[in-house]
Scaffold this motif. Structure first.
Motif, PDB file in Angstrom:
ATOM      1  N   HIS A 170       0.862  -1.174   0.000  1.00  0.00           N
ATOM      2  CA  HIS A 170       0.000   0.000   0.000  1.00  0.00           C
ATOM      3  C   HIS A 170       0.899   1.224   0.000  1.00  0.00           C
ATOM      4  O   HIS A 170       2.034   1.188   0.506  1.00  0.00           O
ATOM      5  CB  HIS A 170      -0.943   0.004   1.211  1.00  0.00           C
ATOM      6  N   PRO A 171       0.423   2.327  -0.605  1.00  0.00           N
ATOM      7  CA  PRO A 171       1.258   3.528  -0.652  1.00  0.00           C
ATOM      8  C   PRO A 171       1.373   4.177   0.729  1.00  0.00           C
ATOM      9  O   PRO A 171       0.443   4.131   1.538  1.00  0.00           O
ATOM     10  CB  PRO A 171       0.506   4.442  -1.623  1.00  0.00           C
ATOM     11  N   ALA A 172       2.525   4.781   0.978  1.00  0.00           N
ATOM     12  CA  ALA A 172       2.761   5.501   2.228  1.00  0.00           C
ATOM     13  C   ALA A 172       2.611   6.984   1.972  1.00  0.00           C
ATOM     14  O   ALA A 172       3.250   7.536   1.079  1.00  0.00           O
ATOM     15  CB  ALA A 172       4.157   5.200   2.768  1.00  0.00           C
ATOM     16  N   SER A 173       1.726   7.634   2.707  1.00  0.00           N
ATOM     17  CA  SER A 173       1.480   9.066   2.527  1.00  0.00           C
ATOM     18  C   SER A 173       2.375   9.869   3.462  1.00  0.00           C
ATOM     19  O   SER A 173       2.558   9.510   4.635  1.00  0.00           O
ATOM     20  CB  SER A 173       0.010   9.391   2.813  1.00  0.00           C
TER      21      SER A 173
ATOM     22  N   PRO B 167       8.732  16.909   6.684  1.00  0.00           N
ATOM     23  CA  PRO B 167       7.941  15.745   6.258  1.00  0.00           C
ATOM     24  C   PRO B 167       7.381  14.990   7.460  1.00  0.00           C
ATOM     25  O   PRO B 167       8.093  14.710   8.418  1.00  0.00           O
ATOM     26  CB  PRO B 167       8.957  14.887   5.497  1.00  0.00           C
ATOM     27  N   ILE B 168       6.122  14.676   7.426  1.00  0.00           N
ATOM     28  CA  ILE B 168       5.451  13.946   8.510  1.00  0.00           C
ATOM     29  C   ILE B 168       4.746  12.745   7.901  1.00  0.00           C
ATOM     30  O   ILE B 168       3.796  12.900   7.120  1.00  0.00           O
ATOM     31  CB  ILE B 168       4.442  14.832   9.255  1.00  0.00           C
TER      32      ILE B 168
END
Length: 309
Positions: free
Chosen positions: A9-12, A300-301
């Motif tokens: 799954h993509p990491a946001s 970035p968080i």
């Protein structure tokens, strides 16, 4: 031991910064360059606003049984004439000739709209008279309903001459619509629903063909008889009438109109979005490169995905 992928799954990641930073300025510029240029491109491509459109419709046409005919019987100006207007006939004196007329309108495809007029006129002549030219005027009721409702009176004018006297004129053509400006997309248009010929007038000028045609051509909406090849037959026997046979078809017309607000918006929206998608894709890639590589400093968080069981 071999490994294989069981799930992905993509990491946001969210990139945060304060208001007065280069990253904020960059984002504002990107947004402007993403949404404004597609509007300019669509506008400059000659297709953003639809100012004129067309549709096809077969008009409802009815022959009005109004006829005016003038036939030159010599090259020196002699003529015979007749019309369905009593005041015109009273002015003709010895030039008046009363013809026999037969008319039939046909609905060939049985769709409830008439498709063709068959018209025949037999003009009686004296034995010493010959016909060198014909001017014939027929009037029609013409109606359109698909967009705006148009109700008007129109005409078909036939003119033919020959240096050789004839016995018969055959005409086969289409009653075509002619527009100078587009119609509105809706509403009732009855400004031309008046008689083309003022049959109640006692003045000769009201029946002058030059005045009739000149006034008629000043209109925005007119009809004309498209007849590319009239057939002139010579060799009339003595005592026989001059005969006119006409076939007038009522074809499907291409009508020009001004689109309404929602039709213009629909077309403009399609033009804009088709260009906008390209700009969205390009500037999305630019933003991804800039923020992932920290070209402009941001915080970035990672956005942790919560799972509920």
């Amino acid at each position: 031991m071999a490994f294989y992928e069981v799930y992905s799954h993509p990491a946001s990641i969210r990139y945060k910064t304060s208001v007065c930073t280069k990253a904020t300025l960059f984002l504002g510029i990107v947004l402007c360059l993403t949404y404004i240029p597609p509007l300019l491109v669509a506008y400059r491509s000659q297709g953003f606003w639809v100012k004129r459109s067309t549709y096809e419709e077969q008009p409802v046409v009815r022959f009005q049984y109004q006829v005016l005919i003038i036939a030159a019987t010599s090259t020196s100006g002699d003529y015979v004439a007749w019309s369905t207007f009593p005041n015109f006939n009273n002015m003709q004196g010895t030039n008046l000739r009363i013809p026999s007329i037969s008319v039939r309108e046909e609905d060939q495809n049985q769709d409830g709209k008439l498709d063709r007029l068959k018209f025949r006129l037999d003009l009686p002549l004296r034995s010493d008279e010959q016909v060198y030219s014909i001017q014939l005027l027929l009037t029609f009721s013409y109606q359109l309903f698909r967009m705006s409702t148009v109700v008007m009176q129109t005409l078909a004018f036939v003119q033919h001459s020959s240096s050789v006297p004839g016995s018969q004129l055959f005409i086969s053509g289409d009653l075509r619509l002619q527009q100078r400006t587009p119609l509105p997309h809706r509403g009732l248009h009855t400004v031309y629903n008046v008689s083309v010929i003022d049959g109640t007038s006692p003045f000769a000028s009201a029946y002058d063909l030059a005045n009739i045609i000149g006034s008629y051509q000043d209109r925005n909406l007119t009809t004309f008889l498209s007849c590319p090849s009239p057939v002139w037959t010579v060799g009339r026997a003595a005592g026989t009438p001059f005969q006119i046979n006409a076939e007038v078809r009522y074809p499907v017309e291409v009508v020009s109109y001004r689109p309404g607000f929602w039709e213009m918006i629909k077309f403009a929206w399609i033009q804009y979005v088709s260009v906008l998608l390209i700009f969205l894709w390009v500037f999305n890639r630019i933003q991804t490169f800039v923020f992932q590589n920290q070209v402009l400093p941001t915080v970035p968080i990672p956005l942790l995905k919560q799972h509920h069981f």
